[in-house]
Design a protein around this motif. Sequence first.
Motif, short mmCIF file in Angstrom:
data_model
loop_
_atom_site.label_atom_id
_atom_site.label_comp_id
_atom_site.label_asym_id
_atom_site.label_seq_id
_atom_site.Cartn_x
_atom_site.Cartn_y
_atom_site.Cartn_z
N LEU A 154 0.83 -1.19 0.00
CA LEU A 154 0.00 0.00 0.00
C LEU A 154 0.87 1.25 0.00
O LEU A 154 2.10 1.17 0.02
CB LEU A 154 -0.90 -0.02 1.24
CG LEU A 154 -1.67 -1.33 1.49
CD1 LEU A 154 -2.48 -1.24 2.77
CD2 LEU A 154 -2.57 -1.67 0.31
N THR A 155 0.22 2.39 0.01
CA THR A 155 0.96 3.64 0.15
C THR A 155 1.56 3.70 1.55
O THR A 155 1.14 2.97 2.45
CB THR A 155 0.04 4.86 -0.05
OG1 THR A 155 -0.92 4.88 1.03
CG2 THR A 155 -0.70 4.79 -1.38
N GLN A 157 1.24 5.90 3.85
CA GLN A 157 0.23 6.29 4.85
C GLN A 157 -0.68 5.10 5.19
O GLN A 157 -0.98 4.84 6.36
CB GLN A 157 -0.61 7.46 4.33
CG GLN A 157 -1.60 7.99 5.37
CD GLN A 157 -2.41 9.17 4.85
OE1 GLN A 157 -2.45 9.41 3.64
NE2 GLN A 157 -3.03 9.91 5.74
N GLN A 158 -1.08 4.36 4.15
CA GLN A 158 -1.95 3.20 4.38
C GLN A 158 -1.22 2.11 5.16
O GLN A 158 -1.80 1.48 6.04
CB GLN A 158 -2.44 2.66 3.03
CG GLN A 158 -3.46 3.56 2.34
CD GLN A 158 -3.72 3.11 0.91
OE1 GLN A 158 -2.85 2.55 0.24
NE2 GLN A 158 -4.94 3.38 0.43
N GLU A 159 0.05 1.87 4.81
CA GLU A 159 0.83 0.88 5.53
C GLU A 159 0.99 1.27 7.00
O GLU A 159 0.96 0.42 7.90
CB GLU A 159 2.22 0.70 4.89
CG GLU A 159 2.21 0.01 3.54
CD GLU A 159 1.97 -1.50 3.63
OE1 GLU A 159 1.92 -2.04 4.75
OE2 GLU A 159 1.82 -2.13 2.57
N ILE A 161 -1.14 3.06 8.80
CA ILE A 161 -2.44 2.84 9.46
C ILE A 161 -2.61 1.35 9.78
O ILE A 161 -3.04 0.98 10.87
CB ILE A 161 -3.60 3.34 8.58
CG1 ILE A 161 -3.55 4.88 8.49
CG2 ILE A 161 -4.95 2.87 9.14
CD1 ILE A 161 -4.51 5.46 7.46
N LEU A 162 -2.25 0.50 8.81
CA LEU A 162 -2.37 -0.95 9.02
C LEU A 162 -1.45 -1.41 10.14
O LEU A 162 -1.83 -2.27 10.95
CB LEU A 162 -2.05 -1.68 7.71
CG LEU A 162 -2.48 -3.15 7.61
CD1 LEU A 162 -3.97 -3.31 7.81
CD2 LEU A 162 -2.06 -3.73 6.27
N ALA A 251 -7.21 -5.34 2.71
CA ALA A 251 -6.35 -4.15 2.66
C ALA A 251 -5.15 -4.37 1.77
O ALA A 251 -4.72 -3.45 1.05
CB ALA A 251 -5.90 -3.79 4.08
#
Length: 601
Positions: A154-155, A157-159, A161-162, A251
Amino acid sequence: MSKTNKIVTRDEIMQKDKWAIEDLFQNDEDWKKEFEQVKSLCKDLQAYEGKLGESASTLYEYLKLKSEAEFHFERVYVYANEKYHENTANGTYQNLADQANGLEVLLNSAVAFDMPEILAIPDEKIEQFLSENKELQPFTRVIKEITRKKAHTLTAQQEAILADAGEVLGAPSNIFSMFNNADLKFPSITGEDGEKVPVTHGRYITYMESKDRRVRKEAFESVYHTYQGMKNTSAAMFSANVKASMFRAKAKKYENTLEMYLDDTDVPVSVYTNLIETVHSNLPKFYKYVALRKKLLGVEELHMYDVYAPLVSDVEMSYTFDEAKEIVLEGLVPLGERYINLLKEGFANRWIDIYENEGKRSGAYSWGAYGTHPYVLLNYHENLDNVFTLAHEMGHALHSYHSNETQPFQDAGYKIFVAEVASTCNEALLIQHLLNKIEDKKQRAYLVNYFIESFKGTLFRQTMFAEFEMRAHAKAEAGEALTSEELCKLYHELNQTYFGKDMIVDEEIDMEWARIPHFYTPFYVYQYATGFSAAIALSRRILKEGSKAVEDYVGFLRGGCSKDPISLLRGAGVDMASKDPINEALLLFGELVDELEELTK
């Protein structure tokens, strides 16, 4: 010690019978210092965000720093959890384990940017970096593993959050551990001598191996009626863990959870489905064994509490721990002098936490941190099964020892798929050693049956577990609710399929799914079955070909994760991408059943 009915406290265990946890950290204060060091390294790592593509030297500096942080984190995490496992009711180490879990989330969050950034570097630039900076070359496999998962990254930012969600997503597993190990209590039963005896996770199988059918039935009902009373809580925990896996898979843009977990170990999904298909096609061999078990026990109905009952009477195979060590040393002689000397080193220097105590984590495992010797947790009882457990866990331990000795930190942690091979190869060599020694017909029948039981417990049972996981996850992914009723129904049907018409599938067994800790590490258990198949092939090659096969095998042990698991095993002489090793193992199983039938006529 195993003969007493009292479960001792941790303080009552002799020091020589406890693992030398002080070899990892002398005390909790030293642990706290390293804990803080990892927190500091997390901040240092975040300073590289946005810079990884600048130069080969910058990428190298980051990967070196990340490796250092992971090295220290591993030590922190292992110590906290091993101390917690000594007594899961100990609040001090519950707290340390919780802190370690939080630190893992912090570290994952700190490095969440690296995969997207490395993937954003053009392939030709990556190749240029690797060719111009020799210091970077030891991280080649790390970089290749990241690029292999490009479609599922992911991006930044997404990584992040995960990664931050990791503690929440891991909650079902942590809740199950507390529930199963610390809170759940089983009613006592009347033992063989007429005295009340406690039922624990550690003692359950011992009772199930009793010659007294009443004892087996009482222990069976004690355990499963307790889980039955908690069926909705158990289903909620199980379902939450499946949903956590589904969230991760969605995700990460995988089609399903099975694909995600197997991709993590770089194993094709076809290996998983091949296993289930091959075992299904060989189930008639298992049905023959079930029918033979029913005949030898002389019962009108064969029940699930008869599964572990001894088939060969008047054969006592009870071993103290000291005797178990000697048997294991004798059985593993084919692996060479150095391997035996390493075993002796582990036995002499307290690598092993031997006996059960109040609150101790159930089962057995091998674990450790890079740079320190491996640790083995046992709950030893004086029977043949526990002798094999010792051989099994020391197989894990010496796999780790060889890998850590040979590979740099970043390549030392071997994939789960190959983890069960070394342990089970030890078991296969040990059983063959014992069979070669035994001339008495009744003792040979006992050992042949024991080998059969290894197939039953590892190849058939773990494959059934694997099919349960696959179908349960598929149900959830299709939008079906994983209620206790649905899970019990699925589990009942699978027991009927795997055991056949000669087995009464008691309703109590429908709750067995609720007590399997490995279900909280999804799609793990199939590797016991594939590992067993590979181990049978490797052990037979070692015994047949000698030093050349041992050399190839030790090369496999030293491989860590320097190659993908299928390639590592091919180097040792077995191809797990095909159905051949599973079919060959099941052919041997059929021969063993035939021999047992002849021996017991």
